[in-house]
Design a protein around this motif. Structure first.
Motif, mmCIF file in Angstrom:
data_model
loop_
_atom_site.group_PDB
_atom_site.id
_atom_site.type_symbol
_atom_site.label_atom_id
_atom_site.label_comp_id
_atom_site.label_asym_id
_atom_site.label_seq_id
_atom_site.Cartn_x
_atom_site.Cartn_y
_atom_site.Cartn_z
ATOM 1 N N HIS A 9 0.763 -1.186 -0.220
ATOM 2 C CA HIS A 9 0.074 0.028 -0.043
ATOM 3 C C HIS A 9 0.858 1.169 -0.081
ATOM 4 O O HIS A 9 1.690 1.505 1.114
ATOM 5 N N ARG A 10 0.871 2.113 -1.085
ATOM 6 C CA ARG A 10 1.741 3.290 -1.352
ATOM 7 C C ARG A 10 3.273 2.850 -1.175
ATOM 8 O O ARG A 10 3.908 3.557 -0.800
ATOM 9 N N GLU A 36 0.504 -0.541 -4.885
ATOM 10 C CA GLU A 36 -0.531 0.481 -4.976
ATOM 11 C C GLU A 36 -0.029 1.806 -4.845
ATOM 12 O O GLU A 36 0.784 2.053 -3.886
ATOM 13 N N HIS A 51 -0.927 10.786 -2.265
ATOM 14 C CA HIS A 51 -2.199 10.548 -1.772
ATOM 15 C C HIS A 51 -2.950 11.548 -1.739
ATOM 16 O O HIS A 51 -4.348 11.505 -2.209
ATOM 17 N N GLU A 110 -4.674 3.607 -7.926
ATOM 18 C CA GLU A 110 -5.810 4.316 -7.456
ATOM 19 C C GLU A 110 -6.123 5.844 -8.163
ATOM 20 O O GLU A 110 -5.091 6.717 -7.875
ATOM 21 N N LYS A 112 -7.799 9.220 -8.183
ATOM 22 C CA LYS A 112 -8.520 9.796 -6.813
ATOM 23 C C LYS A 112 -9.373 11.136 -7.555
ATOM 24 O O LYS A 112 -10.444 11.570 -7.109
HETATM 25 O O1 G3P Z 1 -5.911 0.268 -1.412
HETATM 26 C C1 G3P Z 1 -7.028 1.034 -1.344
HETATM 27 C C2 G3P Z 1 -6.743 1.992 -0.485
HETATM 28 O O2 G3P Z 1 -5.482 2.658 -0.945
HETATM 29 C C3 G3P Z 1 -7.823 3.136 -0.556
HETATM 30 O O3 G3P Z 1 -7.485 4.108 0.692
HETATM 31 O O4 G3P Z 1 -7.020 6.332 1.475
HETATM 32 O O5 G3P Z 1 -5.156 4.704 1.389
HETATM 33 O O6 G3P Z 1 -6.104 5.634 -0.613
HETATM 34 P P1 G3P Z 1 -6.568 5.176 0.689
#
Ligand code: G3P
Ligand code: CA
Length: 238
Positions: A9-10, A36, A51, A110, A112
């Motif tokens: 994640h990130r 991600e 983000h 993702e 946004k």
């Molecule tokens: O992988 C999904 C997740 O990244 C969504 O929430 O706020 O971390 O972008 P957020």
């Protein structure tokens, strides 16, 4: 390949500054199957990886990405807040991320912002990376637009915490020809998993940083687990 797949994640954001090349390199070293990231557009139309829509939280600057040029964004330090060893780490572009991953891990992108799907698609096509990307988005209409702009790239609908009607979620995916759902882990019940998986949809889980929760989700048949700490989750899953 064993399931569930592990999505960093990130990047490996538990130990490195989120959404930077340093964080993605750490995720690759840790053996993550996918990484991600979150993307936004600068004022001069470049797709960059961050983000938030503003640079305040994760850089030494202030302001909205939409009001900055790529050149201004590139002069920011996106690493020092996480630790001195990351000082000077820049905000990456989507093109740089695609070049780094280049077949070594899948990219979960993702989207946004509301109106950036064309720019994102162009960057992916230019990089020859169509087969190495999956899109995720919270906005269902954005999911449908992403599916239209690059029909061969899978799109998963992000859903958050709360009580979701499993049948309605499945219908919304099937009607829009989405690959499935990427759900907040706490919202994943046995009923939601069964309903989606029995209809041929994928179910991914975010963002899981506890080993026992990863084991619960694995037993429900989720396809992937997104985590800040891919080493912790890999060791929990054995
Ligand atoms: O992988 C999904 C997740 O990244 C969504 O929430 O706020 O971390 O972008 P957020
Ligand atoms: Ca995200």
């Amino acid at each position: 390949m064993s399931f569930p797949l592990i999505v960093a994640h990130r990047g490996y954001s538990a130990i490195a500054p989120e959404n930077t090349l340093a964080s993605l390199r750490k995720a690759l070293e840790a053996g993550a199957h996918a990484c991600e990231i979150d993307v936004h557009l600068t004022g001069d139309g470049e797709v960059v990886v961050m983000h938030d829509g503003t640079v305040d939280r994760t850089t030494n600057g202030t302001g909205a990405l939409r009001e900055m040029t790529l050149d201004q964004v590139r002069r920011l330090d996106a690493g020092a807040w996480k630790g001195p060893e990351y000082a000077g780490e820049p905000v990456p572009t989507l093109a740089e991320v695609l070049a780094l991953l280049d077949g070594r891990a899948h990219l979960v992108c993702e989207v946004k912002d509301a109106d950036i799907e064309e720019a994102v698609a162009r960057t992916i096509v230019d990089a020859g990376a169509i087969e190495r990307v999956t899109f995720i988005a919270f906005d269902h209409q954005m999911c449908a637009r992403l599916r239209d702009v690059l029909p061969s790239v899978g799109v998963l609908w992000l859903i958050g915490d709360g009580d979701h009607d499993p049948g309605a979620v499945a219908e919304a995916c099937l009607e829009s020809n989405l690959q499935g759902v990427d759900a907040f882990y706490g919202a994943i019940s046995e009923e939601l998993a069964d309903t989606l998986l029995r209809r041929g949809l994928s179910l991914w889980a975010w963002t899981v940083n506890q080993g026992d929760e990863a084991l619960r989700l694995a037993s429900l048949g989720v396809t992937s687990i997104t985590t800040d700490d891919p080493v912790l989750i890999a060791s929990a899953l054995g």
